[in-house]
Design a protein around this motif. Structure first.
Motif, PDB file in Angstrom:
ATOM      1  N   PRO A 187       0.883  -1.366   0.119  1.00 55.03           N
ATOM      2  CA  PRO A 187       0.043  -0.124  -0.073  1.00 55.03           C
ATOM      3  C   PRO A 187       0.818   1.384  -0.018  1.00 55.03           C
ATOM      4  N   GLY A 188       0.484   2.279  -0.993  1.00 58.37           N
ATOM      5  CA  GLY A 188       1.404   3.492  -0.835  1.00 58.37           C
ATOM      6  C   GLY A 188       2.464   3.387  -2.053  1.00 58.37           C
ATOM      7  N   LEU A 189       2.500   2.110  -2.763  1.00 57.24           N
ATOM      8  CA  LEU A 189       3.379   1.963  -3.860  1.00 57.24           C
ATOM      9  C   LEU A 189       4.738   2.451  -3.752  1.00 57.24           C
ATOM     10  N   TYR A 190       5.504   1.686  -2.689  1.00 60.16           N
ATOM     11  CA  TYR A 190       6.792   2.412  -2.507  1.00 60.16           C
ATOM     12  C   TYR A 190       7.731   1.628  -3.176  1.00 60.16           C
ATOM     13  N   SER A 191       7.530   0.619  -3.855  1.00 62.03           N
ATOM     14  CA  SER A 191       8.414  -0.096  -4.606  1.00 62.03           C
ATOM     15  C   SER A 191       7.723  -1.039  -5.887  1.00 62.03           C
ATOM     16  N   SER A 192       6.563  -0.598  -6.227  1.00 61.58           N
ATOM     17  CA  SER A 192       5.768  -1.663  -6.958  1.00 61.58           C
ATOM     18  C   SER A 192       5.030  -0.647  -8.022  1.00 61.58           C
ATOM     19  N   GLN A 193       4.746  -1.450  -9.113  1.00 60.20           N
ATOM     20  CA  GLN A 193       3.936  -1.024 -10.359  1.00 60.20           C
ATOM     21  C   GLN A 193       2.254  -0.924 -10.113  1.00 60.20           C
ATOM     22  N   ASN A 194       1.794  -1.477  -9.311  1.00 59.19           N
ATOM     23  CA  ASN A 194       0.403  -1.539  -8.833  1.00 59.19           C
ATOM     24  C   ASN A 194       0.208  -1.615  -7.487  1.00 59.19           C
ATOM     25  N   THR A 230       6.652   0.430 -19.314  1.00 61.10           N
ATOM     26  CA  THR A 230       6.691  -0.513 -18.248  1.00 61.10           C
ATOM     27  C   THR A 230       5.740  -1.197 -17.847  1.00 61.10           C
ATOM     28  N   VAL A 231       5.523  -2.414 -17.979  1.00 62.22           N
ATOM     29  CA  VAL A 231       4.396  -3.055 -17.470  1.00 62.22           C
ATOM     30  C   VAL A 231       4.490  -4.027 -16.288  1.00 62.22           C
ATOM     31  N   CYS A 232       5.457  -5.196 -16.588  1.00 64.04           N
ATOM     32  CA  CYS A 232       5.665  -6.365 -15.554  1.00 64.04           C
ATOM     33  C   CYS A 232       7.052  -6.865 -15.990  1.00 64.04           C
ATOM     34  N   MET A 233       7.497  -8.019 -15.026  1.00 61.39           N
ATOM     35  CA  MET A 233       8.661  -8.488 -15.395  1.00 61.39           C
ATOM     36  C   MET A 233       8.679  -9.431 -16.314  1.00 61.39           C
ATOM     37  N   GLY A 234       9.543  -9.265 -17.565  1.00 68.58           N
ATOM     38  CA  GLY A 234       9.674  -9.801 -18.593  1.00 68.58           C
ATOM     39  C   GLY A 234       8.758  -9.217 -19.963  1.00 68.58           C
ATOM     40  N   ALA A 235       8.013  -8.201 -19.477  1.00 69.98           N
ATOM     41  CA  ALA A 235       7.140  -7.743 -20.671  1.00 69.98           C
ATOM     42  C   ALA A 235       7.627  -6.724 -21.900  1.00 69.98           C
ATOM     43  N   SER A 236       8.883  -6.366 -21.621  1.00 72.78           N
ATOM     44  CA  SER A 236       9.503  -5.361 -22.377  1.00 72.78           C
ATOM     45  C   SER A 236       9.732  -6.282 -23.586  1.00 72.78           C
ATOM     46  N   ILE A 237      10.096  -7.343 -23.922  1.00 70.84           N
ATOM     47  CA  ILE A 237      10.300  -8.269 -25.209  1.00 70.84           C
ATOM     48  C   ILE A 237       9.102  -8.535 -25.626  1.00 70.84           C
ATOM     49  N   SER A 238       8.179  -8.940 -24.804  1.00 70.06           N
ATOM     50  CA  SER A 238       6.698  -9.045 -25.503  1.00 70.06           C
ATOM     51  C   SER A 238       6.114  -7.722 -26.168  1.00 70.06           C
ATOM     52  N   THR A 239       6.341  -6.647 -25.414  1.00 71.61           N
ATOM     53  CA  THR A 239       5.688  -5.411 -25.814  1.00 71.61           C
ATOM     54  C   THR A 239       6.340  -4.908 -27.201  1.00 71.61           C
ATOM     55  N   LEU A 240       7.630  -5.257 -27.381  1.00 72.95           N
ATOM     56  CA  LEU A 240       8.333  -4.952 -28.550  1.00 72.95           C
ATOM     57  C   LEU A 240       7.649  -5.771 -29.819  1.00 72.95           C
ATOM     58  N   HIS A 241       7.646  -7.303 -29.314  1.00 69.46           N
ATOM     59  CA  HIS A 241       7.231  -8.178 -30.389  1.00 69.46           C
ATOM     60  C   HIS A 241       5.610  -7.794 -30.943  1.00 69.46           C
ATOM     61  N   GLY A 242       4.787  -7.157 -29.702  1.00 66.81           N
ATOM     62  CA  GLY A 242       3.429  -6.841 -30.116  1.00 66.81           C
ATOM     63  C   GLY A 242       3.489  -5.662 -31.063  1.00 66.81           C
ATOM     64  N   MET A 243       4.286  -4.661 -30.680  1.00 64.12           N
ATOM     65  CA  MET A 243       4.457  -3.555 -31.823  1.00 64.12           C
ATOM     66  C   MET A 243       4.841  -3.928 -33.052  1.00 64.12           C
TER      67      MET A 243
END
Length: 582
Positions: free
Chosen positions: A107-114, A379-392
């Motif tokens: 709670p408070g998003l001290y170190s998280s993406q959601n 930035t979405v989640c762990m490992g998403a960078s590669i999949s995001t690029l692929h989707g683009m």
């Protein structure tokens, strides 16, 4: 007399696992849960490991439980998403040896993406949840969770939050209970979750949760305090202490089990207070269920669903105190920045120069999204960078991504990035992936991973070679380069993004904070040569500042001598010399 010790919540959880007779612990590091495993490893009676991701950690614990020993998995709340596949199914299977998942919410998003609430996941998975309020309870609730797990044939979640994980309070230490291993008995109907078997086990799960709702009313982890019955609070976890601070005379029902809720206990408490408040961080999990029983209560009408709760929030909402929360001293804002000498800064400097966009991932390198680097676009989640690029690339074509790359760290690549890269290969993708190999899981505090060559215990391990792994999945263009080789990196990036193939560029340079890494050099400005152009300042290294006359100053105590500023200076106005020499 029993020994008493001040402990972090996470340290107490580890102690609880030790005292409960746990034999196997698996985790993936993630704030605020990381210190659990870092303390568990101190107990030699427990086998403890860093798994490549939370799904694997959960499955390791499940295997140990099925074999008949007490086992635990630990992770942060977004890690529960990764582990949800085995979690939802092991809810049907149940436990042989006790099985506990420690989930640390933020709670408070001290170190998280959601800011998700693990209690919602647990309700969907039909898994009981215990929630401690201090370090003593953190230890005790872990022990009680293993008892419940074995008694009711169920996995159990112990939910913590950042405040509990990282706060300290006294803990009474007890001896370890050496729990006898339960015999393994082959049981296909219970342990093999194909549809025919799962139908029967679902009935078992529903019966189990109904029984826990009844039995939970008498669990010793619940605490009822009747004082002034004009006001009553239902709460759980760290919020209990805010209530005791602000409304010490109020009646309080502090729940130790928050899923399933002990209905009769709640109904009895509600009937004895005039005004009932439900004080819970994040989602109205308790509130919605209590109100569905026809009980009048005040909750999110006055308490926010966002952020971390506090005593002042309670004062303002319930006591209607008009609080001046303005800080007395105005502290200058300090935006998050990469450390001096961080190899990510060097890579991002080249990407920015080439005006290349980056699909980002979870790690220190996410800071490349902010000024002055400004190269991370997603930035979405762990490992998403590669999949995001692929989707683009599949959406817009090969030419569209020729000014894009995916960036991912070594630990994150091992976590889930490898799956995304395999997907690119399998589905005939194109694109450039930059793996920022700094030899450690840096963001969460320097934990080892599958590519570092060390286990959680510090023992030498089989290190997975990232370049060899990439070649093994049929990627032809795999290049390793020093992260600080600006000229070489610029040339390679230009070449690889232009190709209609998959390319992997592995930038190798250790994190500057790794213990034992030495930096013999330091950068020093030559003021007479400085043209005040500011090129060396563009990457935003905190060791560099401007003098009043516009020339550059370098803080020798902060500088790690990486030489990035020297390479960027076109006028040879910065020198790198051996530290301690003029």
């Amino acid at each position: 007399m029993a020994e008493k010790k001040i402990m972090l919540g996470n340290e107490a959880i580890a102690r609880g696992a030790y005292e409960a007779g746990v034999k196997v612990s698996a985790a993936y590091p993630g704030t605020p849960s990381t210190e659990i495993s870092e303390n568990i490893v101190k107990y030699k009676e427990i086998y403890a490991e860093w798994s490549p991701n939370e799904k694997v950690a959960m499955e390791v614990a499940i295997g140990a439980s099925i074999s008949g020993v007490r086992a635990m998995a630990s992770m942060k709340h977004v890690g529960v998403n990764v582990a949800s596949d085995p979690l939802f199914t092991v809810s049907y299977i149940g436990a042989n040896g006790g099985l506990v998942l420690v989930a640390a919410d933020d709670p408070g998003l001290y170190s998280s993406q959601n800011e998700q609430d693990t209690r919602c996941v647990a309700r969907a998975a039909l898994v009981p949840v215990l929630e401690p309020s201090d370090s003593q309870e953190a230890k005790d609730f872990v022990k009680f969770a293993f008892e419940i797990s074995e008694q009711y044939d169920t996995p159990v979640i112990v939910r913590t939050t950042t405040r509990l994980s990282h706060s300290q309070s006294p803990v009474i230490l007890e001896e370890r209970i050496e729990v006898e291993d339960k015999p393994y008995e082959r049981n296909i109907r219970k342990n093999v979750m194909m549809p025919g078997n799962a139908i029967g086990r679902h009935i078992h799960v529903e019966n189990r949760m109904n029984q826990l709702e009844v039995d939970g009313c008498t669990f010793p982890i619940n605490k009822v305090e009747y004082n002034d019955t004009k006001i009553g609070f239902i709460t759980a976890g760290i919020e209990y202490h805010y209530i005791k601070e602000v409304c010490p005379d109020a009646s309080v029902l502090k729940l130790g089990i928050v899923n399933p809720l002990p209905r009769k206990l709640i109904e009895e408490f509600a009937s004895k207070v005039d005004t009932l408040y439900i004080f819970e961080e994040l989602e109205p999990v308790i509130e919605e269920q209590v109100k569905s029983w026809g009980i009048k209560a005040i909750g999110k009408e006055i308490f926010t669903r966002q952020g971390e709760y506090s005593a002042n929030l309670l004062r303002k909402a319930v006591l209607k105190q008009d609080l001046d929360l303005t800080p007395q001293a105005q502290v200058p804002a300090r935006p998050p920045i990469l450390c001096p000498g961080c190899p990510h800064r060097s890579v991002f400097s080249v990407l920015k120069k080439l005006k290349i966009h980056a699909a980002g991932d979870i790690g220190c390198y996410t800071l490349g999204a902010v000024a002055p680097l400004d190269v991370i676009d997603t930035t979405v989640c762990m490992g998403a960078s590669i999949s995001t690029l692929h989707g683009m690339e599949k959406a817009k074509g090969k030419e569209y991504i020729k000014n894009w790359v995916a960036v991912i760290g070594d630990s994150t690549f091992m976590h889930t990035g490898i799956n995304s890269l395999m997907n690119m290969v399998y589905n005939n993708g194109t694109g450039t992936v930059v793996i920022l190999d700094n030899s450690i899981t840096a963001m969460t505090g320097h934990q080892d991973n599958a590519s570092t060559g060390k286990t959680l215990q510090g023992e030498v391990a089989n290190a997975i070679d990232i370049a060899t792994l990439c070649k093994a999945i049929n990627i032809k263009n795999v290049i390793e380069i020093d992260a600080f080789d600006l000229v070489g990196l610029e040339r390679i990036l230009k070449e690889e993004v232009a190709k209609d193939e998959i390319s992997v560029i592995i930038t190798k340079s250790p994190c500057v904070l790794i213990k034992g890494i030495k930096f013999p050099n330091v950068c020093k400005p030559i003021s007479g040569k400085c043209k005040k152009c500011g090129m060396c300042l563009k990457p935003g290294c905190p060791a560099l500042t401007k003098n009043e006359d516009g020339t550059i100053a370098i803080d020798e105590m902060m500088c790690n001598g990486c030489g990035l500023c020297k390479q960027l200076c076109k006028f040879d106005a910065i020198d790198c010399i051996e530290r301690g020499k003029n």
